[in-house]
Each structure stands twice: as C-alpha cells, then as structure tokens.
Design a protein around this motif. Structure first.
Motif, PDB file in Angstrom:
ATOM      1  N   ARG A   5       9.605 -38.954  23.571  1.00  0.00           N
ATOM      2  CA  ARG A   5      10.797 -38.530  22.930  1.00  0.00           C
ATOM      3  C   ARG A   5      11.183 -39.396  21.591  1.00  0.00           C
ATOM      4  O   ARG A   5      11.900 -38.959  20.672  1.00  0.00           O
ATOM      5  N   ALA A   6      11.253 -40.574  21.927  1.00  0.00           N
ATOM      6  CA  ALA A   6      11.676 -41.582  20.916  1.00  0.00           C
ATOM      7  C   ALA A   6      10.923 -41.395  19.702  1.00  0.00           C
ATOM      8  O   ALA A   6      11.365 -41.741  18.684  1.00  0.00           O
ATOM      9  N   ALA A   7       9.653 -40.924  19.720  1.00  0.00           N
ATOM     10  CA  ALA A   7       8.946 -40.718  18.517  1.00  0.00           C
ATOM     11  C   ALA A   7       9.217 -39.458  17.846  1.00  0.00           C
ATOM     12  O   ALA A   7       8.277 -39.029  16.755  1.00  0.00           O
ATOM     13  N   GLY A   8      10.182 -38.758  18.620  1.00  0.00           N
ATOM     14  CA  GLY A   8      10.569 -37.425  17.791  1.00  0.00           C
ATOM     15  C   GLY A   8       9.530 -36.179  18.066  1.00  0.00           C
ATOM     16  O   GLY A   8       9.682 -35.186  17.542  1.00  0.00           O
ATOM     17  N   LEU A   9       8.694 -36.500  19.064  1.00  0.00           N
ATOM     18  CA  LEU A   9       7.785 -35.393  19.721  1.00  0.00           C
ATOM     19  C   LEU A   9       8.720 -34.349  20.558  1.00  0.00           C
ATOM     20  O   LEU A   9       9.532 -34.968  21.258  1.00  0.00           O
ATOM     21  N   ALA A  10       8.334 -33.305  20.804  1.00  0.00           N
ATOM     22  CA  ALA A  10       8.640 -32.141  21.624  1.00  0.00           C
ATOM     23  C   ALA A  10       8.135 -32.668  22.937  1.00  0.00           C
ATOM     24  O   ALA A  10       6.898 -32.413  23.007  1.00  0.00           O
ATOM     25  N   VAL A  11       8.901 -32.615  24.008  1.00  0.00           N
ATOM     26  CA  VAL A  11       8.580 -33.165  25.257  1.00  0.00           C
ATOM     27  C   VAL A  11       9.028 -32.447  26.238  1.00  0.00           C
ATOM     28  O   VAL A  11      10.291 -32.008  26.087  1.00  0.00           O
ATOM     29  N   GLY A  12       8.407 -31.896  27.175  1.00  0.00           N
ATOM     30  CA  GLY A  12       8.743 -31.225  28.513  1.00  0.00           C
ATOM     31  C   GLY A  12       8.371 -31.677  29.722  1.00  0.00           C
ATOM     32  O   GLY A  12       7.328 -32.521  29.864  1.00  0.00           O
ATOM     33  N   ILE A  13       8.935 -31.397  30.864  1.00  0.00           N
ATOM     34  CA  ILE A  13       8.722 -32.050  32.203  1.00  0.00           C
ATOM     35  C   ILE A  13       8.929 -31.155  33.414  1.00  0.00           C
ATOM     36  O   ILE A  13       9.932 -30.220  33.195  1.00  0.00           O
ATOM     37  N   ALA A  14       8.181 -31.127  34.222  1.00  0.00           N
ATOM     38  CA  ALA A  14       8.187 -30.462  35.540  1.00  0.00           C
ATOM     39  C   ALA A  14       7.767 -30.994  36.532  1.00  0.00           C
ATOM     40  O   ALA A  14       7.001 -31.804  36.463  1.00  0.00           O
ATOM     41  N   LEU A  50       4.211 -31.919  22.532  1.00  0.00           N
ATOM     42  CA  LEU A  50       3.391 -31.339  21.485  1.00  0.00           C
ATOM     43  C   LEU A  50       3.464 -31.953  20.470  1.00  0.00           C
ATOM     44  O   LEU A  50       4.048 -33.042  19.982  1.00  0.00           O
ATOM     45  N   ASP A  51       2.677 -31.656  19.324  1.00  0.00           N
ATOM     46  CA  ASP A  51       2.522 -32.514  18.059  1.00  0.00           C
ATOM     47  C   ASP A  51       3.511 -31.851  17.212  1.00  0.00           C
ATOM     48  O   ASP A  51       4.438 -31.089  17.409  1.00  0.00           O
ATOM     49  N   GLU A  52       3.385 -32.242  15.891  1.00  0.00           N
ATOM     50  CA  GLU A  52       4.249 -31.903  14.761  1.00  0.00           C
ATOM     51  C   GLU A  52       4.489 -30.438  14.425  1.00  0.00           C
ATOM     52  O   GLU A  52       5.412 -29.849  14.047  1.00  0.00           O
ATOM     53  N   ALA A  62       8.805 -28.105  26.746  1.00  0.00           N
ATOM     54  CA  ALA A  62       8.529 -28.743  25.434  1.00  0.00           C
ATOM     55  C   ALA A  62       8.668 -27.818  24.439  1.00  0.00           C
ATOM     56  O   ALA A  62       8.981 -28.322  23.286  1.00  0.00           O
ATOM     57  N   LEU A  63       8.283 -26.617  24.415  1.00  0.00           N
ATOM     58  CA  LEU A  63       8.609 -25.559  23.540  1.00  0.00           C
ATOM     59  C   LEU A  63       9.993 -25.407  23.091  1.00  0.00           C
ATOM     60  O   LEU A  63      10.478 -25.231  21.921  1.00  0.00           O
TER      61      LEU A  63
END
Lengths: 334, 900
Positions: B604-613, B763-765, B867-868
């Motif tokens: 998250r800190a790197a600005g990437l889209a992250v999802g968790i479950a 997810l990537d950029e 993440a999406l």
C-alpha cells in the motif's frame, strides 16, 4: 534447428526445379527458397518449419535487377538498406523509402531482401509458438481470436486474425506496384495488391498467392503521376526498432485548398495491406481541412472490428491517418 | 479395412514404425492405440489445448492430438519413451524433487517440453519458461513448482550447482505457539518426501485407467441426450448393432438392477428409459461396446432416438416458483432449504452504525481435471463376479452403486482405485462406472469406457452458480453486528451433493468472523442445467466472495483499512462459528493475518492496489455425518508394508502423507510402504471430500502403525511379521447437524476441524496480477512440498474463479468446451505466489494436521475484488470479474461466440 540440405543453384529454372514438385501447402516443407534469411531462419530455429532443403537464391541470376526511379524495378534480392538509401526513391516514392528504412535494424536491413520482406510470415505469438496448433499451421482454430490479440487484426480477420507484418508491402500497394513471379510454367505478373490474400479467400496457411514451387522475381513501381506525393507513418511499441502496431501509407494530389485525389493503405491492421477505398473516394475533391482529415479517418475505420485487446488500434490508426494527411498538406490545413 | 495404400511409415523413437490408421486418425490416437506409447495422454483431443499429448516431430514439439497421423509420413517422432535413460533420470528426479506434479496427468507432456526447451535454450529465465509452457494446462500445481523443476533440470544439464532458492527452499512455517519449527525425521511428518510414484508419473509410466490394457479389451462409447429437456419416445439401436465391430449396445432396458443411483438421493438414472424425460444434456441414452473407440463412437451416433422436445427450466428462481414444472420426478424443485438463525438480526441492524447490502452472483465452474472420466470393468475369475477399475473419489460408493446397478452382491464386485488425473470434487458422482460394468456383464469381456472432453463437461456436476443477497452491519468502531443472507443455488438436474453445498455455503456465510446475530437461508434449486455438486471449497468460496465484498465496504465507512477491519473481527478461541459451534482449538486465523501484515502495508505504501480477505473451511464433512478413517497395514512376503485405506488419491498427495504418518510412527524407511486403495478389505469411508482424508485416514494409519510399532518394539522384524494385518478403524460421530440440537445433546459441533487463511492480492501499475501472499493455518504441514503445492494450486484455481473461469449455459447447453475459453490460467498468467504456513496444532488430527485441500481458494476471489476496487474504484458483485484490468491482462477466458 533441424539439419537441412543447402542447394545453391545459379539459374532461376534450376532453382525452381529444386523447389517442391507439388504446388500445395503439403509440400511446402520439402524445400523453401532462401533469400536474406532474416525470417526463415528464425522460423527454422523455432521449429515452425523444418524444410529438408533450402534453395539459396543468392547465386541465381535475374533476381538482382535494380533500376532506380522514377520507374522503379527492384529485383527480389534487393537489400532493404539499398532502397532506404536511394535518394531517387526518397524523392519519387517517398512512402517506400520511409517504409524500407523503418524495417527492423540497420544490420537486418543490410541482410534482408525486398522479396523476403514481402513474403515474411506473421508475427502472431500463437503462430510463433511451435506447439500451438493454430490455424496458420494447419490446426483447427485461431487462438488469437479469443486469446491475447493485442497485435492482431481489426479488419479482414477470420478464420485467422494475423496482421501482415511487412512495411514495404503497405507502401508498395499504395504505390500501385506490380509483382512478377515465376514457376515451372513460366512467369506471370500481377498487381501487388492481388498478390496478398485474405485468410477467408486464399489458403489460410499462406498470406499470398505464391505457390511452393514459385519464386518472386521482381517488383515494379510506376513513376508517380504528376502532382502526387506520398508518405508512410508507422507506430511502434518500441521506439528503436519494432514491427508496426499500426501504419498508414498515404499518397495524394493536393491542388490548392483541395485534395484532388488520394490513395490510402493501412498496415498492421489486417492480414493483408488494407486498402481504405471508402476513405479514398471520400477525400477526392474535398477541401483540405482538419474536418476533412478527421472525417476521412472516421470513414477509414468505420468498418473496423476490434478484438478484445486491440481496440486501441482504431483511435491509433485514425490519428495516424490525420497526421499523414497533415504531412502531405505541408503542415497545417488551410 | 485399411489397405496398404493408407499405411503410414515413420520413425518412432529411433525405430521404424508403420501404422494403418483409420479415417482422420490423429497421431496421438495412433501412438496410444497402435504403438502402445502411453506417456502421451489425451486431455482434450482434438483441441490441442492442454499439452498432455506433446511429442517431438522432426524436432518440433507438437500436440499430437491436433496432427493427423498421415502428416508424419517419413518423419521422426520422439516421445518420452525414446529419451535416453540418463536424461529420463534427470528429468524425473527434478520433477519429483521440486514437487512439480500432483495428479501427474499433464506431467509427461511437460517433462518432454522441458527437454525440448532446454535443447533450444540452455538457460531460460522463469518468464521465458512460463511462456514456453503456454501450451500446457496444469490444473493442480499453479505452475510455480513446474517452473522450479525446469530450472532444476537446466542447472543440472549445465553441470552447475543449484542456487540456494532451489536447493534449500525457504521454510514457510511458523508455529502458532511461537516455538521453533519441528525438525522432521527423514520421510516422516514435516519432511519434503517426494510424492509416492512421482518418478513413474513424471515419465508417464504409472498407468491411469485410460492407459490400462487387457486381452480382448472392448472400447465403450456413450450416447448422451440431444436435448436439455425432452421426453424420450423411442430408442432404435438396430443400426448401431449392425455396425461392423459392435459387440453390444445397452440402454435402460438392459439394466438388470437399480437403474437410479445417487450419492444422497437416488434420483439419477444410469440411462434414461423410453417414456421418461431426459433432464439435462449429460443424460445417458445408450452405451456401445465395440472393438475400438472409433467404432464405438461411430455406432453410438447411429442410435436413433426420437424425442418430444420440451422447454427446459434453466432459471433457478423460476424453477422454485409455485406451479413450475417439476424437473426431477423424485422431489420438488426446491431441493433443500438450510436455515441458520442466531440472535436477533433486526434489532442488531437497527443499532448498527453502518449497514451495507449487496446482491452478488457467482458463475458455474468446470473442474477441468485433465483426465476425463474413464472406467474399466472386466469379468472376475469366479463366474458372475466383476472387477472395476475406477478413478472415483469414493471407490466404495462406486462399488455399492455399481453392484446394485448390475443386481449382484457387493462381494462379487471387486473395485480398485487407479489414482486419477485430477478430480477436485468432480469425480464424486458416478459417471461411466456403471456403464462400463454393464457392458462387461453383457459381453463377458473387459470393457473400457472413456469420455471425450466434451462429454465429460456435459456429464459431471459443476461448481454451483449462486445468487446471494447480503446485508451486513457493524458498529461505529467496525465491530460486526449482524449478517443476513439469502442464497439461491442452481443445482441442475440431479441432486448429487448440491443440497450439502448450499448447506455449507450457509454455514460459512459469516466467514471466519465474530458475528453474534445471524440469519441465513440457502435454497438449492433443480433445473435442466448440467448438475452442480462438489467442487473444491464446496459453497464456502461463493459465500466468501460476497461477504468479503461487504466487509470492504464497511471498512471504508468506518475508516479502517482492510487488514485492521479483519483483525478486529477475526475469530479466536472461544468465538462462535455461523453454525453456532464454539471454536475450542487450532484457530490460527490471527496468526495468518499477522503473517501478511508487513507486506500488505508495504505494498500500500508503494502505491499499489492491494486486496485482502480471510477464509475458513471445514475439515471433515461434519454436520452430523458419521465419518470413518479405516486403515490396514499388511506386512507382505517381500518385507514391504502395504497401507490400505478407503480414501482416494487424486493428486492431492494422500498416499504420500499416509506413508509419512507410518514412517513417523514406526521409524521404518519410507520406501518400505506401498499404499493401496481397493476392496480387499471393507474400508468404505464414503467420498474423499471435505478436506478430510488426511485427517481421518491419517488418524487410522497412525493408529494401525502404532500396533505395528508395538510388535517391532517387542523385537519382531518385518520378516517375522509376514502376513500380519494391523487394523484400525476410527469413527467420528460427535458432530451435530445444523438447526436445533437433538435431545440430550448440549454442545454444537458442526465440524471436526477448520482450516484458516488470509490472502493478500497485489496488482501492478496496470492493474494486472502481481503477487499473491497466502498465509494458512494448516495445523501441521505433513509434507511441506505437497502442502505448498496444494495452496499454490488452490490460488491458481481461485484466481481463475475470480477473473476468467466460467462455463455459461444457454438453454441447458454449455456454450463452449474449449479449454482456453473456459479460462483456466496458463503459466504466463500466474503471478508470484508466496506461501506462509502457520502450524496451530489440531488435537483431533494426526500429529496436529488438518485438511488443506479446499481452504486455499476460499478467500482468493474476495481479495482480488478488493484489489480491483483499490485499483480503479469499481466494486464487483459478480464473478468472474472479466471486465477488469486484471482479467483483461490474462491470455484465456474469452468465450468466442458464433457470429450472428
């Protein structure tokens, strides 16, 4: 690469005799002509084809014709580098000059021939993956149609969706080139436009009418009619050297504020150089304005049928068309 | 008969070969049926889309099912059988050591590919390897370990030492109690013991049912219904019987015994009889036995069936409306209704600070195990007896149902499991076992029935599409208050275990979260669609996707991130499951959250889209079922020990972990143990399902091995103990069904054990899959490689579920049978998967282990959806999420529709 026999004939008839006796795709793996080798050797290294014999055309007399502009005669063994460097061609057949220079890298252009460039095989990665039994290799289906089809056709697809990779083909169809081929039954000439075949028309495993036992001899380009100029715009994903994602070959006769006549061929969007006939008709006699360019681009792409991943080609090609029209107009519209 | 003109001559593995093929015969068929080349497997012929039939033709790697054999005239064909002994050893060792195979069906093709690839490129990087194996579909492994294996071969071929990451893979284990990981004894629990028979599987030497040969073997083919719903008016088999080479044709009229079978309800006819309705496109009309498969298939097509075609019921909501046509004559269309009520949801919602609601929908999923259904039946030595070789998930259920079908006593039917090429739940129900047996009974000869890929997809039950209405509340701090949900599942034409799937979905409706007020209803509807039944996750996956979607929305309203919101609500010891069961032991959920925390926040800190479950899945069927683990350890004359058990090997690695339990207890070498699954002993345990085989068979093997160990400790040797049988049967009968407790029962315990998980998807950029971190509480990792492999494979299946996999049906017909269109991810589509294992000792499991087969894909879709949303702000309510950047970056899953 599988081992093969290298035959080095010195005459055309001898070369043709070394090619497969049959004409069909079944025999094509028996023997293949070798020109610059820039495509066929990579195909052999990847086991896409495993010819028993390569017929080296380097020593064959009669394939090295070279008559520079304005009436061009280019033997099929003409190196692309020579075309790109010829100032007469740059002057009279600018689209071809730009197209030839845009091919790959200087090392490849030094080795690659015009004939080989016109007869090169598609770049679709399913085709280039030896194990994918794609329709181009005699399989039952085109995997690109529903797969990763970013680089595939938006026009003329089905049952295969490859795009023709040749830059020179697009430019030469624009310039109304004629091609001469020779087989066991002698020579024949045809407009280059008719040389290329859609997968739905000709054999799906070929991109042109050349038979397994025929050799492309030379290409002729008539001198441009008075007042006509041409250009070739190519968009690449990688700036240094790459195949086109879309390309536009455009020629026009512009009289004052009017586009008197125009001819337009699109590259890397269809299995053949794609003539934009409706846009040509539309442009004839239209005022040379932004609005006209825009509408021509819309018309040229109106029938496009993009696949899942190549919808970008539609706006990209529209942009290239407008850019090409602007260029032939000497910059800005009046 | 074939004439000499049609003879094809070629070089096969260096020797001249000559075959006289049938019309249109493929190279694969010629190799398998005429040249006895069995390393070449048929996974999808003639599509050329699975790579199981790869051969080298003049140095070119081709899928031989897509090459007409006439094209090999004069060419040189190499199969694994023709590879040099030294090279085979390196290849087989590398695949075994890397844990690169599970069921092993796709493996020979990949092994040959490895040789071919490395001859062209001696040191490909991982990305290049992934692209090179694009032709190959593996449904088990998730490809990570396959790429590891190919790298291993490459290092060995170059004569280089393996790099550390391959030679000594990272140990992913953390003990929940903070103690250091337990050191495993060689071949014992916790070791990376090579899979049982891994080398033979890798080289295609361990036969699957479809590879079995018999003297006088007949080939069977089936005729399926031509309509999703139609009354069968007549069946005329005369043309088929008259077809040269046909030996027998069977229809409903030929069934001597119980024609209707089923795992729970006897509602599924082995053949549809004249006068009855065909209820789905996978219904059997007739079966043919003939001299070869091509003849049998041609004859099956000659059977003339007349129908009165009727409008199929395909909408589950309409199917359960009053007055709707009753699809299955044995029961109403609303097959089951599971009802869970705890607390007072209305009052809880009224007091909640935040409430979200959503309508979620999931899709029908094809198991796409690589080995299509196959069974071989033959007359036994004693007249009237039969032997059945099956790949089913419960050989004793097969035995019971087939014996009844043939009207013979169960003792007269010997059944042997041939470990199958993947199942994932899709081989629980009967498919062609009864048909093979009946044809053997009618002809007195051995008969092998093999379904084509298309028939397989039509016949076996799928994962349920479920429509879910969810309402979830929390207080101002984010503490969950209530869950209300209604599920409607499309169970298709036959019951299978569909009611149980909806029951499990309801039971898992609150996930692994503390929720005190619960109201969940789940209905299984009957339609004329292909049946739906068991598939890895068994209802929990669908519920998880919807619930996690609601949690993401609540977290946003409260102002918490996804990790904190889940940690706040995660269950621990003393908390209550949706079913009312209080967790008393082995609840490692919070440790799985801790395991992913650092990377979650770093991404998250790197600005990437992250999802968790998070996910939970029962281990053991439970819900009041009586469950068994049965084992017999037999000391054989040659000094080896056979391990008999009643559960199935289907790639998950059961047989290997049973050996490890026996090794752990006895201290004997692993090579002395040989697992077997057949009906020598009465070891019926039902289906290999519900992540339970390791748990229950494991306990039985441990118990039996302890008896053997007592003898060994008393000074006996295996030589002294020849012929001795060490037996252990363990029964689990302390679980309680959902709903009110029976009189006298005071404690709700719906399941023996639970697996827990947290997964993070990054997810990537561009919004494409970049990395999945899967942290799982497995109790105890019995075999590290196998355990990782189960989870890597689960994540692969979960990502497909989330993004690309679908089997839509129109008018009861699947719209595609193409492997790439069905959307199972290829190696190039797989992101990096990092596994973390938490060992929170499960006291009811063998050495603290609990099942890990299903939980690995329970949370995946929810994490991808999260993440999406983080990527582009789109909330997803429907699976698969094809219209997302992550799905669009994937090379498969685009269904080609016929152009109008």
């Amino acid at each position: 690469m599988k081992s093969f026999e290298l035959a080095r004939p010195t005459s055309l008839d001898e070369a043709i005799d070394l090619l497969p006796k049959g004409r069909g795709p079944a025999e094509i793996d028996d023997a293949r002509p070798l020109a610059g080798g820039q495509d066929i050797l990579t195909e052999m290294k990847d086991y896409l084809i495993t010819p028993k014999r390569l017929v080296d055309l380097a020593g064959v007399a009669g394939l090295d014709a070279y008559q520079s502009a304005p009436d061009l005669v280019l033997g099929s063994l003409t190196r692309l580098a020579r075309i790109a460097a010829d100032p007469q061609i740059a002057l009279h057949h600018r689209a071809l000059s730009i197209a030839a220079e845009s091919v790959a890298s200087v090392q490849i252009r030094n080795q690659a021939t015009l004939g080989g460039n016109l007869c090169q095989r598609p770049r679709c990665w399913y085709y280039r993956n030896e194990s994918v039994p794609c329709i181009k290799k005699g399989g039952a289906e085109c995997f690109a149609e529903s797969g990763l089809n970013k680089y595939n056709a938006i026009f003329g697809g089905g049952p295969s969706y490859i795009v023709h990779p040749s830059d020179c083909a697009t430019a030469l169809v624009l310039l109304d080139a004629t091609v001469t081929k020779r087989g066991p039954r002698g020579e024949s000439r045809m407009p280059l436009e008719q040389f290329f075949t859609l997968p739905s028309e000709g054999s799906v495993v070929r991109e042109n009418v050349l038979k397994a036992n025929e050799i492309l001899v030379q290409v002729e380009v008539p001198a441009p009619k008075p007042g006509w100029t041409s250009t070739y715009l190519k968009f690449k994903e990688r700036e240094s050297f790459d195949f086109a994602m879309s390309a536009v070959a455009l020629s026009a006769r512009i009289e004052g504020d009017t586009i008197a006549e125009a001819r337009m061929v699109l590259g890397a969007v269809a299995p053949i150089p794609w003539r934009a006939g409706e846009a040509e008709s539309f442009l004839a006699g239209k005022p040379n304005t932004h609005a006209t360019w825009k509408e021509a681009a819309e018309i040229a792409l109106a029938q496009a049928e993009p696949l899942e991943h190549n919808g970008y080609k539609v706006p990209l090609t529209k942009g290239l068309i407008q850019k090409a029209l602007r260029e032939l107009s000497g910059g800005e519209s009046k | 008969m074939p004439s000499n003109e049609s003879t094809v001559q070629f070089s096969l593995n260096g020797s001249p070969a000559s075959v006289s093929p049938g019309e249109g015969e493929s190279l694969m068929t010629a190799l398998r049926e005429r040249c006895n080349i069995l390393s070449v497997k048929d996974g999808c012929s003639p599509q050329g889309q699975c790579g199981c039939c790869l051969v080298l033709m003049d140095g070119r790697a081709v899928t031989s099912c897509a090459v007409p054999v006439t094209k090999v005239e004069g060419k040189e064909v190499i199969t694994l059988e023709g590879v040099s002994a030294e090279e085979r050893l390196v290849l087989a060792d590398s695949f075994a050591e890397a844990g690169a195979l599970q069921c092993g069906f796709c493996t020979p093709g990949l092994v040959l590919r490895t040789k071919h690839l490395l001859e062209k490129d001696a040191s490909p990087d991982r990305e290049k390897i992934a692209k090179a194996i694009d032709v190959h579909l593996c449904r088990c492994t998730g490809y990570t370990k396959i790429i590891d294996a190919i790298e291993r071969v490459a290092y060995k071929r170059r004569g280089e030492d393996l790099p550390e990451r391959l030679a000594n893979p990272r140990n992913p284990i953390r003990r929940a109690d903070g103690t250091p990981p337990i050191t495993a004894k060689r071949g014992g629990v916790g070791d990376r013991l090579d899979r049982y028979e891994a080398r033979q599987l890798a080289l295609g030497e361990r036969p699957f049912v479809c590879d079995m040969q018999r003297e006088g073997l007949l080939a069977g083919a089936v005729r399926l219904s031509d309509h999703a719903r139609a009354k069968v008016l007549s069946i005329d088999t005369s043309k088929a019987l008259a077809h040269p080479g046909v030996v027998a044709v069977a229809t409903a009229a030929d069934v001597p015994g119980a024609r209707w079978y089923g795992l729970i309800h006897l509602d599924w006819p082995g053949f549809v009889a004249v006068g009855e309705e065909a209820r789905c496109v996978g219904d059997f009309i007739a079966a043919v036995a003939a001299v070869d498969a091509a003849t049998a298939q041609a004859a099956a097509a000659l059977i003339e069936v007349t129908y009165e075609v009727r409008e199929p019921i395909t909408d589950p909501a309409k199917a359960i409306e009053p007055g709707a046509h009753q699809v299955n004559p044995t029961r109403p269309n609303a097959m089951s209704h599971t009802r869970i009520r705890r607390g007072d949801v209305d009052a809880a919602f009224a007091q909640s600070a935040h409430v979200v609601e959503g309508d979620f929908k999931t899709q029908r999923i094809e198991h796409l195990f690589l080995e299509p259904e196959c069974a071989l039946a033959e007359p036994g030595e004693k007249p009237g007896t039969f032997k059945l070789y099956t790949q089913g998930q419960g050989v004793f259920d097969d035995r019971r149902q087939v014996a009844a079908f043939l009207a013979i006593p169960e003792e007269d039917l010997y059944v042997e499991l041939v470990p199958n090429g993947g199942a994932f739940g899709g081989k629980e129900d009967m498919s062609i076992q009864a048909h093979a047996a009946l044809l053997a009974q009618m002809t007195g000869r051995p008969v092998k029935v093999l379904l084509t890929r298309e028939e397989s997809i039509r016949v076996h039950p799928k994962r349920h599409p479920i429509s879910m209405t969810y309402k979830v509340g929390c207080d101002k701090d984010g503490v969950l208050t209530a869950v209300q949900a209604e599920f409607l599942g499309d169970s298709g034409a036959y019951a299978s275990v569909g009611a149980k799937v909806l029951e499990r979905a309801a039971g898992h409706g609150c996930g692994p979260y503390k929720v005190l007020n619960v109201a969940i209803d789940a209905i299984a509807a009957t339609t004329n669609n292909p049946p739906c039944g068991a598939m890895r996750g068994f209802g929990a996956n669908q519920a998880s996707f919807a619930l996690e979607g609601c949690l993401d929305q609540l977290a946003e309203k409260v102002g918490l991130d996804g990790w904190k919101f889940r940690m706040l609500n995660a269950v621990g010891i003393g908390d209550t499951f949706a079913s009312g069961q209080v967790f008393e032991k082995s609840v490692g959920l919070k440790q799985t959250l801790e395991a992913v925390r650092e990377q979650y926040y770093a991404a998250r800190a790197a600005g990437l889209a992250v999802g968790i479950a998070c996910g939970i899945k029962n281990s053991g069927i439970g819900n009041g079922a009586e469950e068994w683990g049965k084992a017999r350890l037999v000391v054989e004359d040659d000094g080896t020990v056979s391990i008999y058990n009643g559960y199935t090997e289907m790639g998950q690695g059961l047989l290997t972990v049973l050996i490890q339990f026996a090794v752990e207890v006895t201290g004997l070498d692993a090579s002395l143990f040989h697992p077997k699954v057949d009906s020598t002993f009465a070891l019926g345990c039902g289906q290999t399902t519900g992540s339970r085989a390791t748990l229950f068979a494991g306990n039985a093997v441990v118990s039996a091995a302890e008896k053997l160990k007592t003898q060994l400790d008393a000074g006996k040797t295996l030589a002294n103990l020849r012929g001795e049988v060490f037996a252990a049967d363990i029964v689990i009968n302390d679980t309680t069904p959902p709903g009110p407790l029976k009189p006298g029962v005071t404690k709700v315990k719906t399941h023996t054990a639970f697996g827990f998980a947290t997964q993070v998807v990054i997810l990537d950029e561009q919004g494409a899959l970049k990395k999945v971190i899967a942290a799982h509480d497995v109790g105890r990792a019995v075999n590290l490689s196998l355990c990782e492999g189960q989870l890597e494979g689960s994540v692969h299946m979960g990502l497909g579920y989330a993004l690309t996999e679908d089997l839509p049906c129109e008018d009861g017909w699947p719209v595609t049978y193409k492997l790439r269109e069905i959307g199972v991810l290829r190696a190039r589509d797989m992101p990096e998967v990092e596994i973390h294992l938490i060992e929170d000792h499960e006291p009811e499991g063998p050495f603290g282990a609990k099942g890990v087969g299903e939980v690995g894909l329970v949370p995946t879709a929810g994490a991808v959806a999260g993440a999406l949303f983080a990527f582009d702000g789109t909330r997803h309510y429907e699976l698969p999420m094809k219209n997302s950047p992550a799905a669009k970056a994937i090379s498969v899953g685009n269904i080609k529709r016929a152009k109008a």
